[in-house]
Design a protein around this motif. Sequence first.
Motif, PDB file in Angstrom:
ATOM      1  N   SER A 183      12.783 -26.075 -29.806  1.00  0.00           N
ATOM      2  CA  SER A 183      11.458 -26.693 -29.813  1.00  0.00           C
ATOM      3  C   SER A 183      11.264 -27.651 -28.646  1.00  0.00           C
ATOM      4  N   GLU A 184      12.360 -28.119 -28.038  1.00  0.00           N
ATOM      5  CA  GLU A 184      12.265 -29.050 -26.920  1.00  0.00           C
ATOM      6  C   GLU A 184      12.271 -28.347 -25.569  1.00  0.00           C
TER       7      GLU A 184
ATOM      8  N   GLU B 133       8.694 -37.570 -33.644  1.00  0.00           N
ATOM      9  CA  GLU B 133       9.803 -38.344 -33.088  1.00  0.00           C
ATOM     10  C   GLU B 133       9.788 -39.780 -33.595  1.00  0.00           C
TER      11      GLU B 133
ATOM     12  N   LYS C 214      14.346 -30.739 -17.842  1.00  0.00           N
ATOM     13  CA  LYS C 214      14.114 -30.996 -19.261  1.00  0.00           C
ATOM     14  C   LYS C 214      14.859 -29.986 -20.113  1.00  0.00           C
ATOM     15  N   ASN C 215      14.908 -28.748 -19.674  1.00  0.00           N
ATOM     16  CA  ASN C 215      15.635 -27.726 -20.424  1.00  0.00           C
ATOM     17  C   ASN C 215      17.136 -28.008 -20.456  1.00  0.00           C
TER      18      ASN C 215
ATOM     19  N   ALA D 236      17.601 -30.368 -23.411  1.00  0.00           N
ATOM     20  CA  ALA D 236      16.969 -30.017 -24.693  1.00  0.00           C
ATOM     21  C   ALA D 236      18.037 -29.826 -25.767  1.00  0.00           C
ATOM     22  N   GLN D 237      17.779 -30.373 -26.955  1.00  0.00           N
ATOM     23  CA  GLN D 237      18.731 -30.269 -28.054  1.00  0.00           C
ATOM     24  C   GLN D 237      18.332 -29.231 -29.085  1.00  0.00           C
ATOM     25  N   SER D 238      17.174 -28.615 -28.889  1.00  0.00           N
ATOM     26  CA  SER D 238      16.718 -27.552 -29.788  1.00  0.00           C
ATOM     27  C   SER D 238      15.717 -26.692 -29.039  1.00  0.00           C
TER      28      SER D 238
ATOM     29  N   GLU E 157       9.695 -40.124 -27.305  1.00  0.00           N
ATOM     30  CA  GLU E 157       9.986 -38.694 -27.338  1.00  0.00           C
ATOM     31  C   GLU E 157      11.486 -38.516 -27.201  1.00  0.00           C
ATOM     32  N   PRO E 158      12.025 -37.373 -27.633  1.00  0.00           N
ATOM     33  CA  PRO E 158      13.486 -37.217 -27.691  1.00  0.00           C
ATOM     34  C   PRO E 158      14.217 -37.526 -26.391  1.00  0.00           C
ATOM     35  N   LEU E 159      13.643 -37.137 -25.243  1.00  0.00           N
ATOM     36  CA  LEU E 159      14.389 -37.316 -23.993  1.00  0.00           C
ATOM     37  C   LEU E 159      14.534 -38.784 -23.590  1.00  0.00           C
TER      38      LEU E 159
END
Length: 422
Positions: free
Chosen positions: A157-158, A281, A149-150, A153-155, A240-242
């Motif tokens: 916070s993610e 989101e 997930k890291n 991540a685009q920020s 969610e973003p992912l």
Amino acid sequence: MIYDLFPIQRIAMLSVHTSPLASLGQKKTGGMNVYVRDFTRELARRGIQVDIFTRAVDADEPTIQYDLGCGCRVVNVPAGPLAPLPPDNIVNYLDEFAAGVANFAQMYGVHYDLIHSHYWLSGLVAGKLRQAWGPIPVVHMYHTLGHMKNQIAQSDSELVASVRLIGETQVAHIADRLIAATPSEEDQLIDWYGVNPAKISVLSPGVDLARFEPRPQCRAKKELGIPLNQHVVLFVGRIEPLKGVDTLLRAVAILQQEQPDALKNARVVIVGGDPQAPDAEMARLLQLQRELNLTGVVEFLGARDQSQLPGYYAAADTVVMPSLYESFGMVALEAMAMGTPVVASRVGGLAHLVKDGATGFHFTPRDARELAGRLRLLLTNEPLRQQLAAQAREYARRYEWANIVDRMLAEYAILTEPVPVM
């Protein structure tokens, strides 16, 4: 000497942060919930008793629920406040949860032959229970990995919390066997967590072929109130973003601007989340929908019960999974079992599960233009769509739950001492 290969009579299944009975498409409910539910049902069909322990979140829920049928119990264990919590907060109540499971076993006079834990929080609980119960085999599945997930991540916070990365590493040492959904996940466990390859077995999730059985598209559309001449592009999953729903919206906008004929009589349906009470989101995606002038093309329906999903899959011309990361991709497997082609980003489990050009298509994650091209091809080429649909259904047959459980029972047998039969 003949050996009983299935000496296991009772299993403690741990799903701390989410119940297999929870509605799908909401936060922290998805493929793992389906896995635990359907996998447990198949174990019960083999005569194995399974208790699924999950954290209680509602004072009105009974302690024991029998919704999964004979041989299965869902046990709601009080641990912390009776309310949904983010997984990183639940870690503060794992001692209480483990004590609750141990007390339940003592109260009902239950002895478990094996612990099967899901997600890193459950793996930590498995370690605590082994301390209380003595030597007992532990099988663990991560379902998602914090390090992966890291990577997408685009920020800040993610990024996942460090407590999760530490916990996942601890679980790798606690478990006797780690089950990876795909060879990619196996590699990730070795590279990121330093796991001994001999400790890992690759075993995919399964699919209920009776529930996800092809049905006439016209009937499905009629039941859902969709015009028979309307093409349907479907997304199913958590918001969610992912999950990359923004890439899907941008791809549709490209088609609308550059090849509008491809979207003629087309509708993009998003199943998941709650557009009436949007989180951050969902609010971002609704704003993007307005900015891209897609209000008349893209429809956010919100979460739907699992029982309703086959109808949506059957009505769809294609299911899109634009994820940035998927450890496996249960939605893709369910759609293919229904005979619906899948367009998926070339990541994680999707890269293995979806066969490019055979059961659907791949595209580069975040590449809206490439996705737009794949959608145009499927929406405008009926013979190709029918060919992919037939091949998708046939391919999904190999993932029938009975086959998957047979292989898992073999893994269990390795970890338990054979019982001689005289």
